[in-house]
Design an enzyme around this catalytic site. Structure first.
Site, PDB file in Angstrom:
ATOM      1  N   ALA A 136      43.202  49.165  46.858  1.00  0.00           N
ATOM      2  CA  ALA A 136      44.302  49.490  47.889  1.00  0.00           C
ATOM      3  C   ALA A 136      45.156  50.785  47.502  1.00  0.00           C
ATOM      4  CB  ALA A 136      45.128  48.187  47.841  1.00  0.00           C
ATOM      5  N   GLY A 181      39.710  46.232  46.373  1.00  0.00           N
ATOM      6  CA  GLY A 181      39.171  46.817  47.749  1.00  0.00           C
ATOM      7  C   GLY A 181      37.712  47.516  47.642  1.00  0.00           C
ATOM      8  N   GLU A 184      34.991  45.469  47.012  1.00  0.00           N
ATOM      9  CA  GLU A 184      34.879  44.514  48.239  1.00  0.00           C
ATOM     10  C   GLU A 184      34.120  45.418  49.087  1.00  0.00           C
ATOM     11  OE1 GLU A 184      38.514  41.410  48.637  1.00  0.00           O
ATOM     12  OE2 GLU A 184      39.004  43.458  48.352  1.00  0.00           O
ATOM     13  N   GLU A 204      42.329  42.020  41.393  1.00  0.00           N
ATOM     14  CA  GLU A 204      43.820  41.536  42.048  1.00  0.00           C
ATOM     15  C   GLU A 204      44.730  40.938  41.395  1.00  0.00           C
ATOM     16  OE1 GLU A 204      40.796  43.343  45.277  1.00  0.00           O
ATOM     17  OE2 GLU A 204      40.775  42.024  43.583  1.00  0.00           O
TER      18      GLU A 204
END
Length: 334
Positions: A136, A181, A184, A204
């Site tokens: 992020a 992310g 991900e 996270e």
């Protein structure tokens, strides 16, 4: 208004007029105009110029040119590699952090690829040395209120679903850091290659969050529930060798001097897929993806439906003819 924005963040748009969704960028404002009629979203810069994914002339391939900041690029390989498409992550200053512009450009590109029958294999790779995707964009996230943050992460989750739903095989080449992310994004791909020196993790919980773009669901489906819980609860990072051992990546290799060993391995893997019948490969992906989410009886029905769609294709007939004539098949994707 929040409800409308959530609907617009979805993968598909229903029929109706154009809707403008205002997305803020760190150095200005960006508008993503989304047509409600199946056309791909159009990303506009602050001065109204369209931002189209384009490529730099750093390597072989066909390129498209556009004005404005380019954070996600695309390249179509030629010659014997025709049919392989590369998605290039090139937000250099921010280490491919998942910001507004990056995510918007990626959504546009993936939307276009979803209906591209000429794309037989897609490789996601980074042009930023030592980084696949740092996760992020925390600088952008710091300026969001609770509602904006929730909406942005919903859009990010939607992007990962778009990538996972691409009809052709996808490969993530992890030559560097893939955190939060970034991992991900890699897990949204079908296959992953990594350099031993790469670092991966859903970190996270170390930031007071939990994986919100599909990681809490895809990691257990990839490495198993118990191990996924350990990795998520601790925020632990793993290297390429460990990632291979636990099944997080398909292949891992020693890093080379140019820093693109995982990409080279991904390209090798793509070249193994490329000669196979494109329709059969796509339907095999559909059968696997849909089948693992249901019970075995329903999964068998899904397999039967996918198989039935392969039977009338010219590629199936070519495959049979090539076998009988003892020659390599020449598939056309028909």
């Amino acid at each position: 208004m929040a409800t409308l924005l959530r609907r617009l963040a979805g993968r598909r748009c229903s029929s109706g007029p154009w809707i403008g969704v205002i997305l803020r960028e760190a150095h200005g404002r960006t508008s993503a105009l989304i047509p409600r009629g199946g056309s791909p979203p159009l990303l506009l810069a602050g001065d109204g110029r369209p931002l189209t994914a384009c490529c730099r002339a750093h390597s072989r391939g066909q390129h498209t040119q556009a004005a404005g900041p380019v954070e996600v690029d695309v390249k179509r390989l030629e010659g014997e590699d025709k049919g392989i498409v590369e998605v290039l992550l090139c937000r250099h200053k921010a280490k491919n952090a998942l910001g507004y512009v990056f995510v918007s450009q990626m959504k546009n590109l993936v939307y276009t690829l979803s209906s591209d029958s000429a794309a037989h294999v897609v490789v996601f790779r980074s042009l930023v040395p030592g980084v696949f995707c740092a996760g992020a964009d925390l600088k952008e996230r710091a300026g969001m209120n609770h509602a904006e943050s929730d909406l942005f992460v919903h859009g990010l989750r939607s992007l990962m679903t778009q990538i996972a739903s691409l009809p052709m095989p996808t490969i993530a080449a992890i030559d560097g850091v893939a955190l939060g992310g970034g991992l991900e994004l890699a897990m949204a791909c079908d296959l992953r290659t990594a350099a031993y020196s790469a670092q991966m993790g859903l970190i996270e919980t170390t930031r007071g969050l939990l994986p919100g773009a599909g990681g809490s669901q895809r990691l257990p489906r990839t490495v198993g529930i118990a191990l996924a819980k350990e990795l998520i609860f601790t925020g632990k990072r793993v290297g390429g060798q460990t990632a291979l051992e636990i099944g997080l990546v398909n292949r891992a290799v020693e890093q080379n001097q140019s820093g693109d060993a995982a990409y080279a391995e991904a390209l090798s893997l793509a070249r193994e897929i490329l000669p196979q019948a494109p329709i059969a490969v796509r339907l095999a992906k559909e059968a696997v993806n849909r089948g693992v989410e249901v019970d075995i009886n329903a999964a068998m029905a899904i397999e039967r439906m996918c198989y039935a769609r392969v039977i009338p294709t010219r590629d199936r007939q070519e495959g049979m003819a090539a076998f009988l004539e003892k020659r390599p098949p020449r598939y056309t994707g028909e």
